[in-house]
Design a protein around this motif. Sequence first.
Motif, PDB file in Angstrom:
ATOM      1  N   SER A   1      -6.896  44.407  48.744  1.00 42.47           N
ATOM      2  CA  SER A   1      -8.307  44.293  48.361  1.00 42.47           C
ATOM      3  C   SER A   1      -8.672  42.883  47.909  1.00 42.47           C
ATOM      4  N   GLY A   2      -7.737  41.939  48.012  1.00 44.15           N
ATOM      5  CA  GLY A   2      -8.040  40.551  47.666  1.00 44.15           C
ATOM      6  C   GLY A   2      -7.688  40.149  46.253  1.00 44.15           C
ATOM      7  N   ILE A   3      -6.903  40.981  45.554  1.00 41.55           N
ATOM      8  CA  ILE A   3      -6.492  40.667  44.188  1.00 41.55           C
ATOM      9  C   ILE A   3      -4.971  40.545  44.179  1.00 41.55           C
ATOM     10  N   GLY A   4      -4.474  39.355  43.997  1.00 45.01           N
ATOM     11  CA  GLY A   4      -3.031  39.147  44.029  1.00 45.01           C
ATOM     12  C   GLY A   4      -2.697  37.681  44.170  1.00 45.01           C
ATOM     13  N   PRO A   5      -1.427  37.368  44.416  1.00 39.61           N
ATOM     14  CA  PRO A   5      -1.033  35.961  44.584  1.00 39.61           C
ATOM     15  C   PRO A   5      -1.781  35.343  45.770  1.00 39.61           C
ATOM     16  N   GLY A   6      -2.545  34.286  45.505  1.00 40.81           N
ATOM     17  CA  GLY A   6      -3.446  33.750  46.501  1.00 40.81           C
ATOM     18  C   GLY A   6      -2.775  33.371  47.805  1.00 40.81           C
ATOM     19  N   GLN A   7      -1.618  32.726  47.719  1.00 40.72           N
ATOM     20  CA  GLN A   7      -0.963  32.278  48.936  1.00 40.72           C
ATOM     21  C   GLN A   7      -0.498  33.456  49.788  1.00 40.72           C
ATOM     22  N   VAL A   8      -0.008  34.504  49.134  1.00 48.67           N
ATOM     23  CA  VAL A   8       0.418  35.693  49.874  1.00 48.67           C
ATOM     24  C   VAL A   8      -0.759  36.295  50.631  1.00 48.67           C
ATOM     25  N   LEU A   9      -1.892  36.397  49.958  1.00 49.36           N
ATOM     26  CA  LEU A   9      -3.060  36.990  50.601  1.00 49.36           C
ATOM     27  C   LEU A   9      -3.536  36.119  51.765  1.00 49.36           C
TER      28      LEU A   9
ATOM     29  N   MET B   1       0.928  45.551  31.939  1.00 49.20           N
ATOM     30  CA  MET B   1      -0.087  45.532  30.890  1.00 49.20           C
ATOM     31  C   MET B   1       0.309  44.543  29.801  1.00 49.20           C
ATOM     32  N   GLY B   2      -0.690  43.831  29.258  1.00 48.48           N
ATOM     33  CA  GLY B   2      -0.398  42.933  28.160  1.00 48.48           C
ATOM     34  C   GLY B   2      -1.636  42.232  27.657  1.00 48.48           C
ATOM     35  N   SER B   3      -1.471  41.555  26.538  1.00 41.55           N
ATOM     36  CA  SER B   3      -2.560  40.775  25.955  1.00 41.55           C
ATOM     37  C   SER B   3      -2.609  39.358  26.504  1.00 41.55           C
ATOM     38  N   ASP B   4      -1.507  38.879  27.046  1.00 38.57           N
ATOM     39  CA  ASP B   4      -1.415  37.526  27.569  1.00 38.57           C
ATOM     40  C   ASP B   4      -1.826  37.516  29.039  1.00 38.57           C
ATOM     41  N   PRO B   5      -2.933  36.860  29.372  1.00 38.24           N
ATOM     42  CA  PRO B   5      -3.373  36.849  30.781  1.00 38.24           C
ATOM     43  C   PRO B   5      -2.352  36.216  31.721  1.00 38.24           C
ATOM     44  N   ALA B   6      -1.510  35.327  31.206  1.00 35.06           N
ATOM     45  CA  ALA B   6      -0.552  34.639  32.075  1.00 35.06           C
ATOM     46  C   ALA B   6       0.575  35.545  32.541  1.00 35.06           C
ATOM     47  N   SER B   7       0.817  36.657  31.841  1.00 36.46           N
ATOM     48  CA  SER B   7       1.957  37.504  32.183  1.00 36.46           C
ATOM     49  C   SER B   7       1.576  38.950  32.456  1.00 36.46           C
ATOM     50  N   SER B   8       0.285  39.234  32.624  1.00 44.06           N
ATOM     51  CA  SER B   8      -0.138  40.622  32.796  1.00 44.06           C
ATOM     52  C   SER B   8      -1.229  40.727  33.861  1.00 44.06           C
ATOM     53  N   VAL B   9      -1.377  41.940  34.379  1.00 42.46           N
ATOM     54  CA  VAL B   9      -2.407  42.250  35.370  1.00 42.46           C
ATOM     55  C   VAL B   9      -3.572  42.991  34.719  1.00 42.46           C
ATOM     56  N   VAL B  10      -3.235  43.911  33.806  1.00 38.82           N
ATOM     57  CA  VAL B  10      -4.268  44.676  33.105  1.00 38.82           C
ATOM     58  C   VAL B  10      -4.163  44.402  31.611  1.00 38.82           C
ATOM     59  N   ASP B  11      -5.292  44.557  30.921  1.00 40.89           N
ATOM     60  CA  ASP B  11      -5.305  44.357  29.474  1.00 40.89           C
ATOM     61  C   ASP B  11      -4.880  45.648  28.776  1.00 40.89           C
ATOM     62  N   PRO B  12      -4.803  45.678  27.440  1.00 42.30           N
ATOM     63  CA  PRO B  12      -4.337  46.899  26.764  1.00 42.30           C
ATOM     64  C   PRO B  12      -5.206  48.129  26.983  1.00 42.30           C
ATOM     65  N   ARG B  13      -6.407  47.957  27.521  1.00 46.52           N
ATOM     66  CA  ARG B  13      -7.246  49.105  27.868  1.00 46.52           C
ATOM     67  C   ARG B  13      -7.159  49.420  29.369  1.00 46.52           C
TER      68      ARG B  13
ATOM     69  N   GLY C   1      12.445  42.153  39.867  1.00 47.43           N
ATOM     70  CA  GLY C   1      12.144  41.876  41.267  1.00 47.43           C
ATOM     71  C   GLY C   1      10.652  41.719  41.494  1.00 47.43           C
ATOM     72  N   HIS C   2      10.244  41.883  42.743  1.00 43.35           N
ATOM     73  CA  HIS C   2       8.817  41.793  43.066  1.00 43.35           C
ATOM     74  C   HIS C   2       8.545  42.521  44.372  1.00 43.35           C
ATOM     75  N   LEU C   3       7.272  42.786  44.608  1.00 43.48           N
ATOM     76  CA  LEU C   3       6.857  43.320  45.896  1.00 43.48           C
ATOM     77  C   LEU C   3       5.584  42.619  46.330  1.00 43.48           C
ATOM     78  N   GLN C   4       5.353  42.586  47.653  1.00 43.74           N
ATOM     79  CA  GLN C   4       4.141  41.996  48.196  1.00 43.74           C
ATOM     80  C   GLN C   4       3.865  42.596  49.562  1.00 43.74           C
TER      81      GLN C   4
ATOM     82  N   LEU D   1      -9.585  37.366  43.833  1.00 47.55           N
ATOM     83  CA  LEU D   1      -9.057  36.905  42.555  1.00 47.55           C
ATOM     84  C   LEU D   1      -7.593  36.528  42.748  1.00 47.55           C
ATOM     85  N   ASP D   2      -7.281  35.266  42.479  1.00 47.15           N
ATOM     86  CA  ASP D   2      -5.891  34.802  42.564  1.00 47.15           C
ATOM     87  C   ASP D   2      -5.171  35.276  41.305  1.00 47.15           C
ATOM     88  N   ALA D   3      -4.437  36.372  41.438  1.00 44.63           N
ATOM     89  CA  ALA D   3      -3.765  37.018  40.304  1.00 44.63           C
ATOM     90  C   ALA D   3      -2.265  37.046  40.592  1.00 44.63           C
ATOM     91  N   ALA D   4      -1.568  36.046  40.095  1.00 50.33           N
ATOM     92  CA  ALA D   4      -0.172  35.823  40.474  1.00 50.33           C
ATOM     93  C   ALA D   4       0.750  36.965  40.076  1.00 50.33           C
TER      94      ALA D   4
END
Length: 538
Positions: free
Chosen positions: A264-272, A480-492, A395-398, A281-284
């Motif tokens: 849907s266009g949300i993920g690591p920009g280069q992969v997309l 999930m996390g409070s730090d945008p650099a290490s998370s995809v979703v916030d605590p909600r 690990g990771h997936l893409q 949204l470039d969301a690494a």
Amino acid sequence: MDAFDFVIVGAGSAGSVLANRLTASGKYTVLLLEAGGSDKTPLVQIPIGYGKIFYDAAVNWKYITEPDPNLDNRPIYWPRGKVLGGSSSINAMVYVRGHQNDYAEWNAAAPGWGWSDVEPLFRRMENWDGAPSSARGKGGPLAVHDVRPEVHPLTRVYLEAAAQAGFPTNPDYNGPDMEGATTYQITTRNGFRASAARCYLDPAGKRPNLEVRTRAHATRVLFDGTRAIGVEYRHKGQIKTARARAEVILSGGAINSPQLLQLSGIGPGQVLQDHGIDVLLDAAQVGRNLQDHLGSDNLFVSKVASLNQELRPLMGKVKAALHYALTRKGPLSLSLNQGGGFVRVLDDSPGPDMQLYFSPVSYTRAPVGVRPLMSPDPFPGFLIGFNPCKPTSVGHLQIRSPDPFVAPEMHPNYMSTDYDRTLMVEGTKLMRRIAETQAMSAVIDSELLPGAQVDDDAAIEAYIRKTSWTVFHQCSTCRMGSDPASSVVDPRLRVRGIDGLRVADASIFPSIPTGNTNAPAIMVGEKASDLILQDALG
């Protein structure tokens, strides 16, 4: 275009909960999309049927990872539920809340997810049929069964042996103290599987404000700018759309949710970009932080009869089937993982670092698809297995293709840290230590695997690289996390940078829990429903 207040993608462990809770008041309309079909088949409903549907494409995504360089370049088979109830409809049904330390980790990453926050949700979920306890829930939707009176005699021998090895029996590892050997609690009711679909979705099925569409494969989330407004999906050979007036909620699980975000266009920009997908949204971090439990077995030839003698012969199968049909009891009503426990192997571990499994049945592992679990070995045998509780390998997936019907690349990266390698070796030694106790040695004829020739740390590690397997607990890919650099979703559970879109399933776990992941995934559905309803009410 159909319009609903909420569109949920995935009718699995969390999605079934959300469908129930969000429609309970009658105030909101919900569309639930499931790529698979009905769970109303005997092999899903009969507990031990999971040994057959382990390889059944009718209810199973049957994923295969990329070759893992840490496991002798072996690809690993990852069964995941493609059916109402998701993986709760095809799993081994073991119910584990997790350790309080797990939720201290979660709370540090995402405030509001500590033990004091989630423990009431576990009690709300449960309908526990064991000994009454203020720590356990009674009357909740999810049936949790205490199997202690029903286990195979060899399982009782295992508990005696574990005690002799220094691990006393814990009558309720989901109570105040998790540690010790145990018999596993399972999600069954009256001899049938108690999946999330059966416990949450079925009671809500006749509500006029809930529509469930099966064989409806979501292909992308639809947006107006950076606001999610609906979902595109394939149903009965046609591409259709459904509009969400309030929110789109992804509950596809640790593989499908990050895949759908990337499509849907949300993920690591280069992969997309490499796959020709416009980057919304470039969301690494989407698809990163993949965690799983890696397991290994020791297989023993027994001096006494095991379940092999009951389940392998045709007449044995017939007898077990008749017993089940008449009483809803016997081996067909249980998981093959009857015993196990949570123990500490390393002195400095803050909690249990090893999960144990005992199965009074054995099957010599064969290539994927060759031998289902219901064809045990012809000799009497049993398995003692383990996995590290808190592995540190990530690990990771893409996506592999912009085609939503092509499985993503999955790179598990097992055993990539010294900690994980150490615990895998120590786990094998612990299995042998239990086997050498007076109680267990009295029923063991020989160790078939790894075998006497595997007699030092290097040989044990080589054996594990060659034979280890997933415990089917993939998680944390939309962390999930409070730090945008290490998370995809916030605590909600809101996707960062996007309005009207949440993720609620095992992909949001900040870290892998101690034990099986189904109960925490259902809890996430409960917590997510509270958060969504709070926000909807303003």
